[in-house]
Design a protein around this motif. Structure first.
Motif, PDB file in Angstrom:
ATOM      1  N   LYS A 154     -71.472 -44.095  -5.793  1.00 13.62           N
ATOM      2  CA  LYS A 154     -71.415 -43.067  -6.826  1.00 13.62           C
ATOM      3  C   LYS A 154     -70.145 -43.142  -7.667  1.00 13.62           C
ATOM      4  N   SER A 155     -69.171 -43.922  -7.206  1.00 13.90           N
ATOM      5  CA  SER A 155     -67.933 -44.059  -7.980  1.00 13.90           C
ATOM      6  C   SER A 155     -68.094 -45.049  -9.130  1.00 13.90           C
ATOM      7  N   CYS A 156     -69.191 -45.774  -9.119  1.00 16.12           N
ATOM      8  CA  CYS A 156     -69.437 -46.808 -10.136  1.00 16.12           C
ATOM      9  C   CYS A 156     -70.238 -46.217 -11.296  1.00 16.12           C
ATOM     10  N   SER A 157     -69.767 -46.435 -12.505  1.00 16.75           N
ATOM     11  CA  SER A 157     -70.460 -45.928 -13.688  1.00 16.75           C
ATOM     12  C   SER A 157     -71.536 -46.905 -14.144  1.00 16.75           C
ATOM     13  N   CYS A 158     -72.686 -46.374 -14.503  1.00 20.85           N
ATOM     14  CA  CYS A 158     -73.779 -47.202 -15.027  1.00 20.85           C
ATOM     15  C   CYS A 158     -74.216 -46.689 -16.396  1.00 20.85           C
ATOM     16  N   ASP A 159     -73.257 -46.267 -17.204  1.00 19.24           N
ATOM     17  CA  ASP A 159     -73.577 -45.697 -18.514  1.00 19.24           C
ATOM     18  C   ASP A 159     -74.287 -46.708 -19.417  1.00 19.24           C
ATOM     19  N   LYS A 160     -73.813 -47.952 -19.408  1.00 16.67           N
ATOM     20  CA  LYS A 160     -74.446 -48.975 -20.245  1.00 16.67           C
ATOM     21  C   LYS A 160     -75.879 -49.237 -19.798  1.00 16.67           C
ATOM     22  N   LYS A 178     -84.485 -46.416 -11.714  1.00 15.96           N
ATOM     23  CA  LYS A 178     -83.215 -46.209 -12.397  1.00 15.96           C
ATOM     24  C   LYS A 178     -82.245 -47.278 -11.923  1.00 15.96           C
ATOM     25  N   ILE A 179     -81.247 -47.565 -12.732  1.00 18.33           N
ATOM     26  CA  ILE A 179     -80.267 -48.581 -12.376  1.00 18.33           C
ATOM     27  C   ILE A 179     -79.048 -47.897 -11.766  1.00 18.33           C
ATOM     28  N   ALA A 180     -78.618 -48.404 -10.629  1.00 12.74           N
ATOM     29  CA  ALA A 180     -77.459 -47.823  -9.947  1.00 12.74           C
ATOM     30  C   ALA A 180     -76.657 -48.930  -9.280  1.00 12.74           C
ATOM     31  N   CYS A 181     -75.402 -48.620  -8.957  1.00 15.93           N
ATOM     32  CA  CYS A 181     -74.566 -49.558  -8.212  1.00 15.93           C
ATOM     33  C   CYS A 181     -74.829 -49.362  -6.721  1.00 15.93           C
ATOM     34  N   ARG A 187     -75.412 -54.122  -8.906  1.00 17.69           N
ATOM     35  CA  ARG A 187     -76.392 -53.211  -9.495  1.00 17.69           C
ATOM     36  C   ARG A 187     -77.794 -53.506  -8.962  1.00 17.69           C
ATOM     37  N   GLY A 188     -78.590 -52.451  -8.855  1.00 20.99           N
ATOM     38  CA  GLY A 188     -79.949 -52.608  -8.361  1.00 20.99           C
ATOM     39  C   GLY A 188     -80.860 -51.561  -8.965  1.00 20.99           C
ATOM     40  N   ALA A 189     -82.165 -51.725  -8.749  1.00 20.06           N
ATOM     41  CA  ALA A 189     -83.173 -50.807  -9.283  1.00 20.06           C
ATOM     42  C   ALA A 189     -83.627 -49.861  -8.172  1.00 20.06           C
ATOM     43  N   ILE A 190     -83.474 -48.569  -8.408  1.00 22.52           N
ATOM     44  CA  ILE A 190     -83.757 -47.548  -7.400  1.00 22.52           C
ATOM     45  C   ILE A 190     -84.990 -46.741  -7.810  1.00 22.52           C
ATOM     46  N   ALA A 191     -85.890 -46.516  -6.865  1.00 24.25           N
ATOM     47  CA  ALA A 191     -87.100 -45.741  -7.148  1.00 24.25           C
ATOM     48  C   ALA A 191     -86.751 -44.288  -7.442  1.00 24.25           C
ATOM     49  N   THR A 192     -87.313 -43.750  -8.528  1.00 25.57           N
ATOM     50  CA  THR A 192     -87.063 -42.356  -8.904  1.00 25.57           C
ATOM     51  C   THR A 192     -88.115 -41.418  -8.329  1.00 25.57           C
TER      52      THR A 192
END
Length: 437
Positions: A154-160, A178-181, A187-192
């Motif tokens: 959660k400390s990693c920003s994924c604004d771009k 969604k894209i998250a660290c 970075r990886g793709a997380i199920a919403t």
């Protein structure tokens, strides 16, 4: 990435007076037809098997029938390395051949049932429901056994990356990711949301895919097309070196999400190289890098010299060329378009789907002619908050390190040592603590 475009299946379900007949057939166009035929024969099967299924079959009989179907389907879906190492003295080393093979097999049977059900009246297919339920049960059992926990950093920003997803959605992309660290994996793709087998995790319109079409429209195509033997992939590589700096590019938001350094084996620093001294991996990296350097020296400096207005020297350095090579090696996918042509492409957003030996997505390389989109359907469930994986293909860990920059979690069945044109025994099991380097 391997798109898993395999020979068309002739498997089908035929309705009979008291049930149905499930027909499984090995395609004669299969590149490993002879080996698979021999293996089928050794197991008591022919290249075309008909499995009877009655409406009155009890649950135990259904389980037995399904196991017979799966035994045949597993062999039909085998790939080269699995064929070579999957069996010893005719006996299975594992419960199944490989995780990817098992996912493909179960989904092929499920797809067969669904295709039959969609063509028949419901009262004529109810007797297949028990078989379908058993397939779902096995898929869920496989999923429960092979879950990989991912912790979000959660400390990693994924604004771009969020901007990229919004850009995609404004251009027709549909996504349940969604894209998250991810800790230890970048970075990886997380199920919403909870995704079931068959759900589409991601749907990409062709208009947002980067393919050779964009080179054809560029100011460099008339130059590149005159170079004998120059592939469309190399043209795309040269195009992307310039396009990443184009402030008015349609894909600027995508290029902004790409790293300044990919950190694949091709750009390992001195410390990493010294640590690999004397290994086959180092030899593979050196050979790959030498090949790229030769290609660069033969191609790029002459282009910069003869066409400096198009190929700006400051954009076409060796370092920029290596960056572009890493981009296309690690992020490109082969896609079958509706015209029947297989093209190497960059697919914004989809590039954040990481590889796993236990993938959620195994088939994703063919454009849907009805929607003109590329779909990424789930072959096994993916829960809310879970990282969604796909399979890049059957690659050894050394290949994944060299060209992708990571080593997969678990024992990779594709870890082999080449001896000329032969393959010898698998490398010793590896148990990495991190998915990406």
């Amino acid at each position: 990435m391997d798109n898993n475009n395999k020979p068309c299946s002739s498997n089908k379900i035929i309705k009979t007076s008291d049930g149905c007949e499930i027909v499984l057939e090995l395609s004669k166009n299969d590149p490993f037809f002879d080996k698979k035929k021999n293996l089928l024969h050794s197991k008591g099967f022919d290249i075309r098997e008909q499995v009877q299924f009655n409406r009155s079959s009890c649950p135990d009989a259904i389980a037995t029938i399904l196991e017979r179907i799966l035994q045949i389907a597993r062999i039909i879906h085998l790939e080269e390395v699995e064929l070579y190492f999957g069996k010893v003295n005719g006996c299975s080393l594992f419960e199944y051949w490989s995780p990817k093979n098992e996912v493909e097999t179960l989904n092929s049977v499920l797809s067969l049932i669904n295709s039959y059900s969609s063509c028949e009246r419901q009262n004529e297919v109810n007797f297949l429901q028990t078989l379908q339920d058993e397939v779902f049960r096995r898929i869920q059992e496989f999923t429960d056994k092979n879950k990989v926990e991912s912790r979000i950093d959660k400390s990693c920003s994924c604004d771009k990356e969020k901007c990229l997803v919004k850009w995609g959605e404004s251009n027709g992309v549909k996504t349940s990711l969604k894209i998250a660290c991810v800790e230890g994996a970048g970075r990886g793709a997380i199920a919403t949301k909870d995704l079931k087998v068959g759900d589409i995790a991601l749907e990409i319109p062709v208009s947002t895919i980067i393919s050779e079409e964009h080179v054809h429209k560029s100011d460099m195509h008339h130059i590149l097309e005159k170079i004998e033997g120059l592939t469309s992939e190399t043209m795309l590589l040269l195009w992307s070196m310039k396009e990443r700096h184009n402030c008015t590019s349609k894909f600027k938001i995508y290029f902004d999400t790409l790293p300044e350094e990919f950190k694949t084996g091709l750009s390992f620093g001195v410390d990493a190289i010294m640590a690999l001294d004397g290994t086959l991996l180092l030899e593979e990296i050196i050979q790959a890098k030498e090949h790229l350097r030769v290609q660069y020296d033969e191609l790029v400096p002459p282009l910069c010299k003869n066409y400096p207005d198009v190929f700006l020297p400051e954009l076409y350095t060796w370092e920029q060329f290596l960056w572009a090579c890493e981009l296309w090696y690690s992020n490109s996918m082969k896609v079958m378009f509706v015209d029947g042509k297989l093209r190497t492409c960059l697919i914004p957003i989809a590039g954040f789907l990481n590889h796993s030996l236990y993938p959620h997505i195994v088939h994703y390389g063919k454009v849907d002619s009805a929607t003109n989109t590329l779909k990424f359907p789930l072959a096994r469930p993916c829960c809310f908050g879970e990282q969604c994986y796909l399979s890049y293909g059957n690659f050894s860990s050394s290949h994944l390190i060299t060209f992708y920059g990571f080593m997969p979690q678990g024992d990779n069945p594709c870890d082999v040592i080449p001896l000329g044109n032969l393959l010898c025994s698998p490398l010793p099991p590896r148990h990495p603590t991190k998915e990406k380097l």
